[in-house]
Scaffold this motif. Structure first.
Motif, PDB file in Angstrom:
ATOM      1  N   GLU A   9       7.912   1.003   7.761  1.00  0.00           N
ATOM      2  CA  GLU A   9       7.739  -0.091   7.909  1.00  0.00           C
ATOM      3  C   GLU A   9       8.963  -1.035   8.883  1.00  0.00           C
ATOM      4  O   GLU A   9      10.394  -0.079   8.398  1.00  0.00           O
ATOM      5  N   ALA A  51       6.567   0.423  19.387  1.00  0.00           N
ATOM      6  CA  ALA A  51       6.712  -0.430  17.898  1.00  0.00           C
ATOM      7  C   ALA A  51       5.745  -1.902  17.602  1.00  0.00           C
ATOM      8  O   ALA A  51       4.493  -1.420  17.475  1.00  0.00           O
ATOM      9  N   VAL A  52       6.085  -1.768  18.605  1.00  0.00           N
ATOM     10  CA  VAL A  52       4.891  -3.203  19.406  1.00  0.00           C
ATOM     11  C   VAL A  52       3.147  -2.423  19.362  1.00  0.00           C
ATOM     12  O   VAL A  52       2.454  -2.823  19.486  1.00  0.00           O
ATOM     13  N   CYS A  86       2.382  -1.635  16.438  1.00  0.00           N
ATOM     14  CA  CYS A  86       0.995  -2.486  15.652  1.00  0.00           C
ATOM     15  C   CYS A  86       0.440  -2.643  16.989  1.00  0.00           C
ATOM     16  O   CYS A  86      -0.603  -2.852  15.141  1.00  0.00           O
ATOM     17  N   ILE A 100       0.958   0.846  12.422  1.00  0.00           N
ATOM     18  CA  ILE A 100       1.874   0.139  11.306  1.00  0.00           C
ATOM     19  C   ILE A 100       1.022  -0.700  11.384  1.00  0.00           C
ATOM     20  O   ILE A 100       0.504  -1.771  11.530  1.00  0.00           O
ATOM     21  N   LYS A 101       1.407  -0.999   9.954  1.00  0.00           N
ATOM     22  CA  LYS A 101      -0.157  -1.091   8.566  1.00  0.00           C
ATOM     23  C   LYS A 101       0.722  -2.463   7.869  1.00  0.00           C
ATOM     24  O   LYS A 101      -0.443  -2.689   7.842  1.00  0.00           O
ATOM     25  N   SER A 155       5.629  -6.181   8.346  1.00  0.00           N
ATOM     26  CA  SER A 155       6.850  -5.448   9.759  1.00  0.00           C
ATOM     27  C   SER A 155       5.660  -5.569  10.567  1.00  0.00           C
ATOM     28  O   SER A 155       6.367  -6.075  11.794  1.00  0.00           O
ATOM     29  N   VAL A 156       4.311  -5.370  10.891  1.00  0.00           N
ATOM     30  CA  VAL A 156       3.073  -6.456  12.391  1.00  0.00           C
ATOM     31  C   VAL A 156       3.957  -7.570  12.863  1.00  0.00           C
ATOM     32  O   VAL A 156       3.902  -8.166  13.454  1.00  0.00           O
ATOM     33  N   ILE A 181       7.455  -7.503  13.383  1.00  0.00           N
ATOM     34  CA  ILE A 181       7.430  -7.303  15.094  1.00  0.00           C
ATOM     35  C   ILE A 181       7.547  -7.852  16.542  1.00  0.00           C
ATOM     36  O   ILE A 181       8.218  -8.062  17.618  1.00  0.00           O
ATOM     37  N   LEU A 182       6.081  -8.560  15.781  1.00  0.00           N
ATOM     38  CA  LEU A 182       5.553  -8.988  16.904  1.00  0.00           C
ATOM     39  C   LEU A 182       6.144 -10.176  16.907  1.00  0.00           C
ATOM     40  O   LEU A 182       6.151 -10.871  18.206  1.00  0.00           O
TER      41      LEU A 182
END
Length: 177
Positions: free
Chosen positions: A72, A151-152, A155, A160-161, A165-166, A169-170
């Motif tokens: 996260e 990291a993208v 997602c 990465i659930k 965080s998703v 990051i996006l």
């Protein structure tokens, strides 16, 4: 059509240190009544922290409700009446040990509007300087540096659930690509 639901009565079922559970009776737009279960929560703050090499600082920690370790962005619970930005600065320092030379608001969202009034705020942190971690007594986590591009991908492939965080990051990637 007006979709407003008017509260008729409210009963607190549980009140703890993280949340309160209420059951409210409401009058519906058509005049009928219904029951609404509502989780009251002070909200939280999360931080997309990125270093000079475009690596995100992510934390891996065990999340009891899911029974697994999740990756996260750093985050924490708002205290009642606390300023979200100050909470984010505090949580970044506590969880990662870093302070940011550039700390700014990214987004506010409602994670699950069907049953809670929780609001989550996301900030970005750049120009990072390490000052030392200050974990809470019941907090166990590791800090990992993950390249933004990876990291993208994580997602989108389900590694990465965690929703905050998703989203963070996006949104950061979209605003900085």
């Amino acid at each position: 059509m007006d979709f407003f639901e008017k509260k008729i009565s409210s009963k607190t079922i549980y009140s703890g240190k993280v949340l309160t559970l209420q059951v409210d009776d409401v009058k519906l737009p058509n005049g009928n009544t219904a029951s609404r279960e509502v989780v009251r929560h002070n909200g939280g703050v999360s931080v997309v922290a990125i270093d000079e090499d475009k690596n995100l600082l992510l934390v891996r920690q065990y999340r009891y409700p899911y029974g697994e370790n999740l990756l996260e962005i750093p985050a924490g619970k708002l205290e009642k009446g606390e300023d979200p930005e100050l909470c984010g600065i505090r949580e970044l320092r506590e969880e990662t040990g870093y302070e940011a030379g550039n700390f700014k608001f990214l987004a506010e969202f409602y994670p699950t509007p069907g049953y809670t009034d929780e609001r989550l705020y996301i900030f970005t942190a750049e120009n990072l300087t390490y000052k030392g971690q200050k974990l809470d007594a019941d907090e166990f986590l590791s800090v990992q540096r993950i390249p933004l591009e990876k990291a993208v991908e994580m997602c989108f492939n389900g590694e990465i659930k965690d929703a905050k965080s998703v989203i963070g990051i996006l949104m950061y990637n979209k605003n900085n690509s």
